[in-house]
Enzyme design. Structure first.
Site, mmCIF file in Angstrom:
data_model
loop_
_atom_site.group_PDB
_atom_site.id
_atom_site.type_symbol
_atom_site.label_atom_id
_atom_site.label_comp_id
_atom_site.label_asym_id
_atom_site.label_seq_id
_atom_site.Cartn_x
_atom_site.Cartn_y
_atom_site.Cartn_z
ATOM 1 N N GLY A 1 64.505 -3.635 -7.462
ATOM 2 C CA GLY A 1 65.791 -2.989 -7.182
ATOM 3 C C GLY A 1 65.676 -1.475 -7.329
ATOM 4 O O GLY A 1 66.612 -0.801 -7.764
ATOM 5 N N ALA A 2 64.510 -0.938 -6.926
ATOM 6 C CA ALA A 2 64.257 0.496 -7.135
ATOM 7 C C ALA A 2 64.938 1.373 -6.089
ATOM 8 O O ALA A 2 64.915 2.594 -6.197
ATOM 9 C CB ALA A 2 62.748 0.753 -7.147
ATOM 10 N N LYS B 1 74.377 -13.820 -15.350
ATOM 11 C CA LYS B 1 73.866 -12.926 -16.391
ATOM 12 C C LYS B 1 73.655 -13.669 -17.723
ATOM 13 O O LYS B 1 72.757 -13.324 -18.486
ATOM 14 C CB LYS B 1 74.799 -11.724 -16.548
ATOM 15 C CG LYS B 1 74.771 -10.775 -15.336
ATOM 16 C CD LYS B 1 73.383 -10.152 -15.146
ATOM 17 C CE LYS B 1 73.369 -9.066 -14.090
ATOM 18 N NZ LYS B 1 72.051 -8.380 -13.999
ATOM 19 N N PRO C 1 73.838 -3.558 -19.977
ATOM 20 C CA PRO C 1 74.766 -2.436 -19.814
ATOM 21 C C PRO C 1 76.201 -2.901 -19.577
ATOM 22 O O PRO C 1 76.441 -3.978 -19.019
ATOM 23 C CB PRO C 1 74.248 -1.698 -18.567
ATOM 24 C CG PRO C 1 72.948 -2.342 -18.211
ATOM 25 C CD PRO C 1 72.981 -3.720 -18.795
ATOM 26 N N GLY C 2 77.128 -2.049 -19.986
ATOM 27 C CA GLY C 2 78.529 -2.210 -19.594
ATOM 28 C C GLY C 2 78.745 -1.449 -18.303
ATOM 29 O O GLY C 2 77.963 -1.598 -17.363
ATOM 30 N N ARG D 1 64.654 -3.948 -1.064
ATOM 31 C CA ARG D 1 64.814 -4.438 0.312
ATOM 32 C C ARG D 1 64.817 -3.305 1.330
ATOM 33 O O ARG D 1 64.523 -3.504 2.486
ATOM 34 C CB ARG D 1 66.129 -5.224 0.429
ATOM 35 C CG ARG D 1 66.094 -6.577 -0.236
ATOM 36 C CD ARG D 1 67.454 -7.194 -0.284
ATOM 37 N NE ARG D 1 68.398 -6.313 -0.974
ATOM 38 C CZ ARG D 1 69.715 -6.497 -1.032
ATOM 39 N NH1 ARG D 1 70.262 -7.516 -0.431
ATOM 40 N NH2 ARG D 1 70.487 -5.653 -1.692
ATOM 41 N N THR E 1 77.208 3.261 -10.460
ATOM 42 C CA THR E 1 76.193 3.116 -9.410
ATOM 43 C C THR E 1 76.901 2.536 -8.178
ATOM 44 O O THR E 1 78.125 2.545 -8.116
ATOM 45 C CB THR E 1 75.075 2.143 -9.844
ATOM 46 O OG1 THR E 1 75.694 0.853 -10.068
ATOM 47 C CG2 THR E 1 74.378 2.585 -11.114
ATOM 48 N N VAL F 1 64.238 -10.259 -3.755
ATOM 49 C CA VAL F 1 63.786 -11.080 -4.888
ATOM 50 C C VAL F 1 64.190 -12.555 -4.757
ATOM 51 O O VAL F 1 63.556 -13.433 -5.342
ATOM 52 C CB VAL F 1 64.277 -10.546 -6.262
ATOM 53 C CG1 VAL F 1 63.675 -9.185 -6.584
ATOM 54 C CG2 VAL F 1 65.801 -10.508 -6.340
ATOM 55 N N TYR G 1 79.314 -14.456 -11.572
ATOM 56 C CA TYR G 1 78.528 -13.267 -11.934
ATOM 57 C C TYR G 1 78.127 -13.370 -13.415
ATOM 58 O O TYR G 1 76.945 -13.196 -13.763
ATOM 59 C CB TYR G 1 79.310 -11.970 -11.673
ATOM 60 C CG TYR G 1 78.530 -10.746 -12.093
ATOM 61 C CD1 TYR G 1 77.408 -10.342 -11.364
ATOM 62 C CD2 TYR G 1 78.855 -10.031 -13.240
ATOM 63 C CE1 TYR G 1 76.653 -9.249 -11.771
ATOM 64 C CE2 TYR G 1 78.111 -8.941 -13.657
ATOM 65 C CZ TYR G 1 77.008 -8.556 -12.908
ATOM 66 O OH TYR G 1 76.256 -7.477 -13.314
HETATM 67 C C1 8X3 Z 1 77.929 -4.820 -14.926
HETATM 68 C C2 8X3 Z 1 78.947 -4.638 -15.992
HETATM 69 O O1 8X3 Z 1 81.278 -5.107 -16.851
HETATM 70 O O2 8X3 Z 1 81.030 -4.778 -14.459
HETATM 71 O O3 8X3 Z 1 77.107 -5.905 -15.107
HETATM 72 O O4 8X3 Z 1 80.245 -6.797 -15.469
HETATM 73 S S1 8X3 Z 1 80.418 -5.375 -15.650
#
Ligand code: 8X3
Length: 248
Positions: free
Chosen positions: A4-5, A148, A174-175, A29, A179, A52, A144
């Protein structure tokens, strides 16, 4: 190796690690973006274009690395995305597949493809990009978050399995990071995306990259195994201190 660079955290991580002297394998990609990144780096790099989630191609590409790049010391499993933010009964199955394929299955494929060079040398460091969404579930994020949570479980399993081999396994969660993430989640709706970070200062991709560099540079006997990284304004997955009345 950074997956994912071609944007965001992956791009920033490649830049930071290159400044620190690392040779890089840039995976993504979008070849044009990877070439642009390559032209900015201070150290030698090699581009691998693949998705990936495409199992055959992941192995084909990683197995095709030239000698100079074939012994991978550090793998940053960063590729992944969010697609849609909807309740289960309204969500699109294609969005679910895309998230499970890249965020989870893709991460496992890349890991499996890279591992032989680490296992035979009994050396290496794998850093997986999880999320606060892998620690806490929030409304409309069921799949999602599931993808994770799966990354989190896989990371722990991998650390157990690789423990006898001396290969480090870590995760960064990360929160809010500013990006392309929210723009992709909201399918190009820039207005909706901008609301996510309204009234607060989110993390930058470089903030996450700097943490990754710190983890990579830790002494050999130290594993910074699991880090939750939040902007100061964010308390958990759904509570944030905003200067405006905008809600997540
Ligand atoms: C990204 C952070 O809080 O949008 O994974 O799920 S959040």
């Amino acid at each position: 190796m950074v997956t994912g660079a071609s944007s965001g955290i992956g791009w920033a991580t490649a830049e930071v690690l290159s400044k620190g002297g690392a040779n890089l394998i840039l995976c993504g990609r979008r070849e044009n973006r990877l070439k642009e990144l390559q032209s900015k780096l201070d150290t030698p790099s090699y581009i691998l274009v693949f998705d990936v989630g495409d199992k055959e191609r992941v192995f084909e590409k990683i197995n095709s690395l030239p000698e100079k790049f074939s012994s991978i010391d550090i793998l940053i499993n960063n590729a992944g995305n969010a697609h849609g933010l909807n309740p289960v009964h309204e969500a699109d199955l294609n969005d679910w597949d895309a998230m499970i394929d890249s965020n989870f299955k893709g991460l496992t494929y890349v890991t499996k493809a890279v591992l032989p060079t680490m296992v035979s040398r009994k050396k290496g460091h794998i850093i997986n990009l999880g999320s606060i969404a892998g620690k806490e579930v929030y409304p409309n994020g069921s799949v999602y978050c599931s993808s994770k949570f799966a990354v989190d479980a896989f990371t722990e399993g991998l650390r157990l399995d690789l423990n006898p081999l001396g290969i480090k396994v870590s995760a960064v969660h990360p929160g809010m990071v500013n990006t392309e993430f929210s723009e992709i989640r909201f399918k190009g709706n820039k207005h909706k995306a901008s609301q996510v970070y309204k009234g607060l200062t989110p993390l930058s991709a470089k903030d996450v990259a700097d943490l990754i560099e710190f983890m990579v540079l830790a002494p050999d006997h130290v594993n910074i195994a699991d880090v939750l990284l939040l902007p100061k304004a964010q308390a958990n997955a759904y509570v944030a201190n905003r200067k405006s009345s905008t809600k997540l």
